[in-house]
Every structure is written in C-alpha cells, then in structure tokens.
Design a protein around this motif. Sequence first.
Motif, mmCIF file in Angstrom:
data_model
loop_
_atom_site.group_PDB
_atom_site.id
_atom_site.type_symbol
_atom_site.label_atom_id
_atom_site.label_comp_id
_atom_site.label_asym_id
_atom_site.label_seq_id
_atom_site.Cartn_x
_atom_site.Cartn_y
_atom_site.Cartn_z
ATOM 1 N N VAL A 1 32.478 27.183 -11.230
ATOM 2 C CA VAL A 1 31.349 26.748 -11.010
ATOM 3 C C VAL A 1 30.218 27.489 -9.703
ATOM 4 O O VAL A 1 31.169 27.840 -8.942
ATOM 5 N N LYS A 2 28.358 27.137 -10.927
ATOM 6 C CA LYS A 2 27.672 28.318 -9.304
ATOM 7 C C LYS A 2 26.889 26.782 -9.247
ATOM 8 O O LYS A 2 26.133 26.320 -9.911
ATOM 9 N N ILE A 3 26.788 26.418 -7.998
ATOM 10 C CA ILE A 3 25.935 25.855 -7.205
ATOM 11 C C ILE A 3 24.285 26.405 -6.774
ATOM 12 O O ILE A 3 23.572 26.063 -6.667
ATOM 13 N N SER A 4 24.969 27.334 -5.813
ATOM 14 C CA SER A 4 24.113 28.292 -5.391
ATOM 15 C C SER A 4 23.227 28.499 -5.858
ATOM 16 O O SER A 4 23.664 29.366 -6.830
ATOM 17 N N GLN A 5 21.954 29.556 -5.568
ATOM 18 C CA GLN A 5 21.092 30.360 -6.492
ATOM 19 C C GLN A 5 21.588 31.871 -5.713
ATOM 20 O O GLN A 5 21.043 32.737 -6.302
ATOM 21 N N MET B 1 36.994 26.584 -9.992
ATOM 22 C CA MET B 1 37.108 27.316 -8.945
ATOM 23 C C MET B 1 35.926 27.358 -7.976
ATOM 24 O O MET B 1 34.449 27.242 -9.364
ATOM 25 N N PHE B 2 35.203 27.676 -6.899
ATOM 26 C CA PHE B 2 34.026 28.062 -6.416
ATOM 27 C C PHE B 2 34.115 28.362 -5.414
ATOM 28 O O PHE B 2 34.985 28.500 -4.133
ATOM 29 N N ILE B 3 32.959 29.822 -5.278
ATOM 30 C CA ILE B 3 32.804 30.560 -4.024
ATOM 31 C C ILE B 3 31.475 29.872 -3.214
ATOM 32 O O ILE B 3 30.614 29.831 -3.648
ATOM 33 N N ALA B 4 31.611 29.501 -2.047
ATOM 34 C CA ALA B 4 30.748 28.850 -1.210
ATOM 35 C C ALA B 4 29.271 29.881 -0.267
ATOM 36 O O ALA B 4 30.224 30.848 -0.360
ATOM 37 N N LEU C 1 42.328 23.051 -8.209
ATOM 38 C CA LEU C 1 40.997 23.536 -7.320
ATOM 39 C C LEU C 1 41.133 24.172 -6.269
ATOM 40 O O LEU C 1 40.928 24.126 -5.811
ATOM 41 N N SER C 2 40.751 25.311 -6.996
ATOM 42 C CA SER C 2 40.771 26.503 -6.277
ATOM 43 C C SER C 2 39.298 27.029 -5.587
ATOM 44 O O SER C 2 37.720 27.222 -6.148
ATOM 45 N N MET C 3 38.685 26.459 -4.013
ATOM 46 C CA MET C 3 37.875 26.652 -3.199
ATOM 47 C C MET C 3 37.996 27.193 -1.871
ATOM 48 O O MET C 3 39.275 26.281 -1.531
ATOM 49 N N GLY C 4 37.436 27.566 -1.043
ATOM 50 C CA GLY C 4 37.982 27.374 0.279
ATOM 51 C C GLY C 4 38.055 29.443 0.492
ATOM 52 O O GLY C 4 39.264 29.580 -0.312
ATOM 53 N N MET C 5 38.177 29.767 1.390
ATOM 54 C CA MET C 5 38.582 31.400 1.508
ATOM 55 C C MET C 5 38.764 31.139 2.987
ATOM 56 O O MET C 5 38.449 30.408 3.979
#
Length: 115
Positions: A8-12, A43-46, A81-85
Amino acid sequence: MQNCLIEVKISQEITKTGVNPNDVEDFYKQCLSVPNISIKGLMFIAPYSDNPEDSRPYFKQVYNLFEKIRKSSSSYEFDILSMGMSDDYRIALEEGATMVRIGSAIFGKRSYGNK
C-alpha cells in the motif's frame, strides 16, 4: 502457490511504490482470480522520520484498510499486516502489525557504497 502481500502506498514519496489505498480493495478482489497466488495481507513502509511517532497515523490508516478487507474477505488466510521497520516497529506493533522488518537492528545500517 505463491504467497503474496499487497503493498500500500499512502505517502507521496517517490521512493515508495504500491497500490493507492482507494484501489486496494478492488485490486485484492482482482487478485483472487489469478491462479497460483494467494494474497495473505498488506504491507506498508512509512515515510522516514527521525521521530518514530510520526508513523502512527499512517499505520492506523493501513490497519483500518487491512481490517476492512479482512472482515469482508471469505479467506481466513488474509491475516498478515506487515508494517514497521527497525526505527518504528514498536509503534507498528501497537497499531496492529503482525509482521515487522527489523533488518538494520540485527545487521546494522546499510552501506550504499560510500567510502
């Protein structure tokens, strides 16, 4: 069968890729008809920040999307739900992550060839 996650891409940020949050549900439904893959979750990378707390609103948004799809899915296997590094995994866990990526906490910061 290949197990997959939808990014998922939330940020620009131009360094991030993935499916727009508004399109994730339709994309997931389309993937259900593709043979030999099994969508297991999201999955998501902030965006990077010196303050891990800055990731929290993004993690909340992705968690809500994950829960919406999970509840409407007939697949009991949509559960990752894969998120967080390494820098923000604690916040990600507080916001519902079931998988985190902590490579640099184990192996050290990446070297990009700078000498």
